[in-house]
Design a protein around this motif. Structure first.
Motif, PDB file in Angstrom:
ATOM      1  N   SER A 301      47.488  39.587  40.713  1.00 55.58           N
ATOM      2  CA  SER A 301      46.187  39.259  40.254  1.00 55.58           C
ATOM      3  C   SER A 301      45.965  40.018  39.109  1.00 55.58           C
ATOM      4  O   SER A 301      45.666  39.126  37.593  1.00 55.58           O
ATOM      5  CB  SER A 301      45.106  39.348  41.003  1.00 55.58           C
ATOM      6  OG  SER A 301      43.774  38.882  40.342  1.00 55.58           O
ATOM      7  N   LEU A 302      46.067  41.103  38.765  1.00 55.77           N
ATOM      8  CA  LEU A 302      45.767  42.139  37.628  1.00 55.77           C
ATOM      9  C   LEU A 302      46.982  41.732  36.328  1.00 55.77           C
ATOM     10  O   LEU A 302      46.310  41.666  35.281  1.00 55.77           O
ATOM     11  CB  LEU A 302      45.953  43.601  38.128  1.00 55.77           C
ATOM     12  CG  LEU A 302      44.735  43.943  38.878  1.00 55.77           C
ATOM     13  CD1 LEU A 302      44.945  45.525  39.089  1.00 55.77           C
ATOM     14  CD2 LEU A 302      43.376  43.891  38.170  1.00 55.77           C
ATOM     15  N   THR A 303      48.021  41.636  36.733  1.00 63.10           N
ATOM     16  CA  THR A 303      49.076  41.468  35.871  1.00 63.10           C
ATOM     17  C   THR A 303      48.771  39.911  35.067  1.00 63.10           C
ATOM     18  O   THR A 303      49.629  39.561  34.417  1.00 63.10           O
ATOM     19  CB  THR A 303      50.458  41.586  36.197  1.00 63.10           C
ATOM     20  OG1 THR A 303      50.690  40.905  37.439  1.00 63.10           O
ATOM     21  CG2 THR A 303      50.677  43.160  36.793  1.00 63.10           C
ATOM     22  N   ALA A 304      48.043  38.955  35.864  1.00 61.97           N
ATOM     23  CA  ALA A 304      47.967  37.512  35.387  1.00 61.97           C
ATOM     24  C   ALA A 304      46.579  37.635  34.500  1.00 61.97           C
ATOM     25  O   ALA A 304      46.245  36.641  34.171  1.00 61.97           O
ATOM     26  CB  ALA A 304      47.910  36.685  36.506  1.00 61.97           C
ATOM     27  N   MET A 305      45.918  38.690  34.302  1.00 57.78           N
ATOM     28  CA  MET A 305      44.699  38.775  33.657  1.00 57.78           C
ATOM     29  C   MET A 305      45.046  38.567  31.968  1.00 57.78           C
ATOM     30  O   MET A 305      46.146  39.101  31.476  1.00 57.78           O
ATOM     31  CB  MET A 305      44.130  40.179  33.763  1.00 57.78           C
ATOM     32  CG  MET A 305      43.275  40.044  34.968  1.00 57.78           C
ATOM     33  SD  MET A 305      42.281  41.676  35.178  1.00 57.78           S
ATOM     34  CE  MET A 305      41.171  41.651  33.820  1.00 57.78           C
ATOM     35  N   PRO A 306      44.264  37.588  31.516  1.00 61.16           N
ATOM     36  CA  PRO A 306      44.499  37.596  29.874  1.00 61.16           C
ATOM     37  C   PRO A 306      44.335  38.917  29.061  1.00 61.16           C
ATOM     38  O   PRO A 306      43.598  39.651  29.583  1.00 61.16           O
ATOM     39  CB  PRO A 306      43.693  36.644  29.587  1.00 61.16           C
ATOM     40  CG  PRO A 306      42.370  36.702  30.292  1.00 61.16           C
ATOM     41  CD  PRO A 306      43.050  37.003  31.994  1.00 61.16           C
ATOM     42  N   PRO A 307      45.025  39.002  27.918  1.00 56.50           N
ATOM     43  CA  PRO A 307      44.640  40.010  27.301  1.00 56.50           C
ATOM     44  C   PRO A 307      43.375  40.229  26.751  1.00 56.50           C
ATOM     45  O   PRO A 307      42.665  39.164  26.532  1.00 56.50           O
ATOM     46  CB  PRO A 307      45.573  40.097  26.136  1.00 56.50           C
ATOM     47  CG  PRO A 307      45.899  38.547  26.002  1.00 56.50           C
ATOM     48  CD  PRO A 307      45.841  38.027  27.272  1.00 56.50           C
ATOM     49  N   PRO A 308      42.690  41.648  26.314  1.00 53.46           N
ATOM     50  CA  PRO A 308      41.258  41.678  25.988  1.00 53.46           C
ATOM     51  C   PRO A 308      41.002  40.964  24.657  1.00 53.46           C
ATOM     52  O   PRO A 308      41.910  41.169  23.689  1.00 53.46           O
ATOM     53  CB  PRO A 308      41.063  43.166  25.944  1.00 53.46           C
ATOM     54  CG  PRO A 308      42.457  43.683  25.668  1.00 53.46           C
ATOM     55  CD  PRO A 308      43.222  42.810  26.548  1.00 53.46           C
TER      56      PRO A 308
END
Length: 308
Positions: A301-308
């Motif tokens: 899940s975390l590694t699928a987060m969009p960049p800030p």
């Protein structure tokens, strides 16, 4: 040093230079707060996904209580709800570069809240440790503006808290897991943490990704991941409840399920349910694998987060 530990150490050295270059940048409080809330949401959601998964041998779900007479799905829901603020706090601690002593303090406080919510039943002690470390690593990765990958999470964990985690492995205690580890030389959550959670990054996550890559649904991916973890992990929960014979049963059953093709086998659900019934009969509950599955879900899940 084991192969996973050696590989992780090499990765840590490779990223150390990038981390040092980024460390001079001033963190943004608003960004840190927003990140901590989002990471905490994903951590609690990962625990929920582990609870909701069925069939998973011997473990509590919304369908039944597995091998447990002292806890049910409602117990787990109270527990994971009590942890929502902890995951935000430990993510922020990682963002701020807090030492391991601070992460440990937050984890102990979270465990106390969990025990109060469950009337003294240990539902998520391993998940407090494993997912807490991942949340802290996520905070640090974002604070240093590093590229977010599974390798970055793992190496950041080792780079910033590896020595303290290694020392933590040798600490003494009276939990059932520590007693089982001493009696049977089994690994547990502390050893996993000291090595950068190799079962998550080298076993659970590849199994999950492999199943998704063949177009299977997430349900199948999580089932394959937990069986892969059961086939790999020396689980102190199993040694406590079933001794060496129980641990052998879990390993053989999980490997047999995978040898039959896992969820790619049309009869996978029947095989998984048969395994579940055998575990319940013998009161076997691979709680360590369950915690690592939740951690695997969180990394995914975390590694699928969009960049800030």
């Amino acid at each position: 040093m084991s192969a996973p530990a050696s590989q992780a150490a090499q990765q840590a050295r490779a990223l150390a230079g990038a981390a040092r270059l980024a460390s001079g940048r001033r963190p943004c409080r608003h960004a840190a707060h927003a990140l901590s809330r989002e990471v905490a949401l994903r951590a609690v959601r990962s625990l929920y996904h582990e609870l909701a998964l069925y069939p998973k041998p011997g473990l509590v779900s919304f369908i039944d209580n597995g091998s447990h007479a002292d806890m049910n799905a409602a117990t787990f829901m109270r527990s994971l709800f009590s942890l929502r603020h902890y995951y935000a706090r430990i993510c922020r601690a990682g963002y701020d570069g807090a030492p391991f002593a601070e992460l440990k303090r937050l984890g102990i406080a979270a465990e106390q809240r969990m025990m109060a919510a469950t009337n003294g039943i240990n539902t998520h002690r391993g998940a407090i440790f494993a997912l807490g470390l991942l949340c802290a690593a996520m905070g640090r990765v974002r604070a240093l503006r590093m590229t977010l990958t599974p390798a970055a999470l793992r190496t950041t964990l080792l780079l910033h808290w590896g020595d303290a985690l290694s020392n933590h492995t040798h600490a003494t205690g009276s939990s059932h897991g520590l007693q089982a580890a001493a009696r049977h030389a089994a690994s547990g959550a502390r050893e996993e943490g000291a090595l950068g959670l190799p079962s998550v990054f080298d076993v659970g996550l590849p199994a999950l990704q492999s199943t998704l890559a063949r177009g299977a649904p997430m349900l199948h991916a999580r089932v394959d991941a937990i069986f892969a973890l059961m086939a790999h992990v020396s689980d102190t929960n199993i040694y406590h409840r079933g001794g060496t014979e129980g641990a052998d049963t879990v390993l053989r059953s999980a490997r047999h399920f995978l040898h039959q093709g896992g969820t790619a086998n049309p009869r996978w659900k029947e095989h998984a349910l048969d395994c579940h019934r055998r575990f319940v009969t013998r009161r076997l509950s691979p709680g360590g694998a369950a915690d690592l599955l939740a951690a695997t879900c969180l990394v995914h899940s975390l590694t699928a987060m969009p960049p800030p």
